[in-house]
Design an enzyme around this catalytic site. Structure first.
Site, PDB file in Angstrom:
ATOM      1  N   LYS D 155       1.309  -3.954   4.585  1.00 33.77           N
ATOM      2  CA  LYS D 155       1.611  -4.265   5.978  1.00 33.77           C
ATOM      3  C   LYS D 155       3.110  -4.489   6.066  1.00 33.77           C
ATOM      4  CE  LYS D 155       0.269  -5.042  10.183  1.00 33.77           C
ATOM      5  NZ  LYS D 155      -0.916  -4.634  10.956  1.00 33.77           N
ATOM      6  N   SER D 225       1.086   0.190   7.021  1.00 29.68           N
ATOM      7  CA  SER D 225       0.693  -0.094   8.398  1.00 29.68           C
ATOM      8  C   SER D 225       1.707  -1.084   8.958  1.00 29.68           C
ATOM      9  CB  SER D 225      -0.719  -0.694   8.320  1.00 29.68           C
ATOM     10  OG  SER D 225      -1.146  -1.136   9.559  1.00 29.68           O
ATOM     11  N   ALA D 344       0.954   8.188   8.755  1.00 35.18           N
ATOM     12  CA  ALA D 344       0.977   8.456   7.322  1.00 35.18           C
ATOM     13  C   ALA D 344       2.300   9.045   6.875  1.00 35.18           C
ATOM     14  CB  ALA D 344      -0.177   9.387   6.958  1.00 35.18           C
TER      15      ALA D 344
END
Lengths: 366, 366, 366, 366
Positions: D155, D225, D344
């Protein structure tokens, strides 16, 4: 005598409570006196807007650091999602303090209703629950005459797929199976609850079938907002009371459509604010809070001209309306930190809505 | 002497040409005199807004029923997507007719530039192409002094994934690979083309790197709109000319931010329209057209307060801004059929934008 | 004997007819034989999706260049908006040609129903109109046994704010005042029309109140799509007929939910296509067309797990479902130019939907 | 020997921690052993997705009820917004427990990097910060050979208008002024950090200008992410280690595009799961977690066919891609509670992405 204070605090995100925290630390607000916290958060204001719940969660945590659980639980948290256009996220902290008289002045009172069942959302049962809550909040504000009530802000529940399923599992039909539509029905029933409590509609004229459909039934002072984070109602009544003192006063107007700003201009004028053109910079601080409803209406037209809010499947009509009426009221007042809430079912005439303004009394120290 | 006429026609959808068709049939407009058709359609005003192309396709078909191909091809079609809030889809048909003098009066002139290559979008090459086009359109309008130009409306191209791929296949890099961003660069370069033609900026101060970034460079009269349906530019110049006659006049204002309506109020006043409060019902028809740009600006703030337009991944900032400033201008004028276009890069100061108003001359028959 | 040919043509935008134009010019398709043109366009597939109307407008113009008006009017244009995820916009041109026998082979037949009134959308009147149309299309296809029908694709109308107002002005109530909801009711009633014509439901079991609510009523072969561009129905029946010849065959499957691909795998296998894993590259061309419905269902769950499609106010559930099931079927077939259409009310079981595959007969020349 | 346990818990909303709370209460998980909590929440996965921060806030509060502050602070919380299509919101709790050998088995290790400055987002500085963090997490997992690492979930932070302004106020330029774009740059730089730590790219080949642009640089095992709720990085490494025991194993695959499921099928097969068709119902429970990246790619095409994800201004391409690839992988596995994360950049080849599967070892008790 009790005195209302209203603190407007900008936020940097739904979970930003740093401003209120700092104000408490600086002695600018006494947690014990907080009656209600209203706020505009930057979610979509629709079914999957979790920013309101997030804000409430963080605010409750902050208040529980300063208050015993029992007292913290009495505060009404009325978050409203949606700061479209240049509207600016902020919270409004309503505090009850004391001062010498004389009145009248802004009076505030809150109430929280019991949770209702999913199948009661958008029905007469909700109307009655809310009407009782409004009466309780009026008592808390020390206002007995409904004519002295200028605004009633309510946070009400909505249906989610889960809640519908739960009701159906117990053999109950919900008023709708469309979650977005449930927000409108809940807002509408809550507004009719206000209208009932304020004597604006005839109790005999209410029926489930009229909720969300009979646009002739409306309150001139209700503002209701649906959120996923509760199943009861958080109610805040605002009005003028001889029993309250202080520098703040309140008045209201009703817009007939989304650009009908002249009644608001008149209300500002009554409150002593210059409105030849946009409110001038030196008077904007006197507008302590502006609370309004924005709505696309049901006809697909404004002043006879077609609009496209109801046919836009990419963007909900409530977001459209909030942005548009937000622009109208921001251009009038010169301020963007306005509490403009979407979905005005039974709140003002079809396509219009109520507007309340809390102002510093003419001649009060800035 | 030439005389400009402007027909405002409501539409029921992007492909609705029935109003114009009926007006032609009734002799209300002569197809031979049509210089330009501007229109607001109900798409998103972004990359995948096909409503503009759809409108243009149907309008061209209609005009080709009435005009030889060569003449039909000279008409500029400047559709702008996005009628957020209660803004109302409509077209504005600019017709050149004749009348006795005296002037001055509204003058109009159109030009269409050659197509540019995808890799030229958002570059100095585009600025120069547009500046040349503006000069051609000024000549067509019979305006030689840039000070008499009050508005330049331009439809400009954008990049799509296909166009980027085509450029790259030939070894060219495009100014961006982000299609939504390309709209801003194209609008910005086109606006700088106007500024160059009108002498608002120093030719020496232009560089590719400043396009879309240097907010100090702007035109007070450019309004540019990007669309997927063309690779050239459709340009319409509007101004006042001693060589034109008739009942229509034009003036303009510059908003410093999205709610800065007082300059527009002043322009309305100069045009003889009452602006104490909202323009009263009996004077709204005198506003023949209002053309404006709306923009979120690049700072994330309006008058020092945070807004959320730039952080909203569900709704493009241009849609936010159009709705919001649309509300501001509709509340001022009492009309919702305004030509408010999004994306004001280099069009007015950062976060603001130019506004032009075409009005009936004081005392002219309604 | 008649022979069906199906031409799959990629498009670069909703108005791109260049591929079909080139194919006609090259003699690859004879305009006189065109029975129907189906297409996936890149709009949102919801109320304000003008891409379908745009595509139809351009296709009709092209066909009118090649056919007398009367013949051109017989072609069914069934555009479906929404190519979410990596789904690829394209058109499918269904042509009726001649060849030597023997049969059976893919047979196609089209029909266009009369316009219906806004108040008939989503009612039994619509069901009956559609059932009659399906029977007409079966006749056109030379199919008498409903068991030989494998797919019925229908484009049906929807309500807009304008149409609702028109109905109400004449004293009629529409089935809903929610434009997005009207799409579902129209799709559902049309699907029940197919079910009625194919003997899948008992005529006695139909009632207005069941439309859009009774999920036990469904057709295994209906695929209906609502669009703003028509008020009648464009119907295309596809099936196997002994009276038709050629290399194309068709079969169908029913998915029980949005990821139930094994029945589709079985259908592919019956059509002679290898499905151990993804369809291998050398066999993908044998899949001439895949037509499917995608739907979120009404329960808010898939296989007992919660999904969020019905609670997402930013993105319509139909777009979610099309993307998701599109991914499932593209991963199975290795192709992204699939005709996946959203909104499967009464088309397959709740949350699932029918899938038809047109394939080259095993051993046919590629 | 250490043993990894993975608990998959469905949630009813971003703030729903009731499932984990109940599991702790029932002794099903020991808070002391929790290394990381991954979760899919139902936000838009873009800039204004507050659901991740909301989930983290509630999870941290829960953990702080069970752990000393110092230990609670070591847990990595990696929420990923976006459960498009029928994907189902859930959390994955990674616990480190003990058991007897032998190995090898799934090993897990977490690390949290220091906060970085806004101007470092999307730069080499971020790559190096992440690479150091990955090495720390590998140590924590007891994995020394990068070949044994099968997935690295990270993250990472993003830019908001506020953060950009803060950096600029200090004289720093951020890598972009586009907040949505900043998410891609941060994800990309973080992925290159993984690639660097795992020896997948040459340190000499890294440069700021390649971040987000050079699609030839990628990690086969990174999944990153971006979220608004942090300015550092939360890193979780998963792999196989001889030093760990237990019933769980992990493997990974790389999809070349959004429908390239055959490599995933092969990985499932290696893990002992039947994949002739969809994973059968009785084996679905053996798939303990599937973690994957979905991405639209930069070319606007999939297998040579145009898609519309990059041109859709109503719906971000990441949401499109997550829904689509989510459907592909759900149809393969028969499960919808998959951890599919969007964006991605530098994670797998352009348009494709890595997929990791944690499974119960063949023959292990269900």
């Amino acid at each position: 005598m009790p005195m209302a204070r209203v603190h407007r605090i900008a936020t940097t995100g739904p979970d930003d409570v740093s401003g209120l925290k700092a104000l408490i630390a600086a002695g600018g607000v006494d947690p014990k006196g907080i009656v209600a916290i209203l706020g505009k958060t930057e979610g979509n204001g629709c079914v999957n807007d979790f920013t309101c719940a997030f804000a409430v969660s963080e605010l409750k945590r902050l208040m529980s650091d300063h208050l015993p659980a029992q007292e913290a639980a009495k505060i009404a948290y009325v978050m409203s999602g949606g700061t479209e256009g240049a509207l600016s996220p902020h919270i409004l902290v309503f505090e009850r303090d004391d001062t010498d008289g004389p009145g009248p002045a802004l009076a505030i009172g809150g109430a929280i209703t019991p949770d209702i069942a999913p199948q009661d959302i958008g029905t007469q049962a909700q109307i009655e629950t809310v009407a009782a809550g409004v009466r309780t909040a009026m008592q808390a504000a020390g206002i007995s005459d409904p004519a002295h009530v200028h605004f009633v802000q309510i946070k009400c529940p909505l249906l989610t797929a889960d809640r519908i399923a739960a009701a159906e599992a117990q053999g109950h039909a919900t008023a709708t199976r469309d979650t977005l539509k449930s927000m409108g029905l809940s807002r509408g029933a809550s507004a009719l609850g206000v209208a009932l409590a304020l004597g604006e509609i005839d109790p005999a004229g209410i029926a489930n079938a009229k909720i969300g459909t009979d646009t002739a039934l409306w309150s001139s002072r209700a503002s209701t907002s649906a959120g996923v984070e509760l199943m009861g109602h958080e109610i805040v009544v605002m009005g003028m009371s001889d029993h309250w003192a202080g520098d703040l006063i309140i008045d209201h107007a009703v817009m007939q459509d989304g650009i009908d700003t002249d009644p608001v201009r008149a209300a500002l004028h009554r409150l002593g604010i210059d409105t030849a053109g946009q409110v001038p910079a030196d008077q904007r601080q006197n507008i302590v809070a502006l609370l309004a409803k924005a709505d696309p209406g049901s006809t697909g037209q404004t002043r006879g001209l077609r609009h496209t809010m109801l046919d836009d499947s990419d963007l909900s009509a409530t977001r459209h309306a909030r942005a548009f009426t937000g622009g109208a009221l921001a251009a009038l007042t010169g301020r963007t930190d306005l509490f403009i809430s979407g979905g005005a079912e039974h709140q003002g005439p079809d396509g219009g809505g109520p507007v309340a303004i809390i102002a510093k009394r003419q001649g009060a120290a800035a």
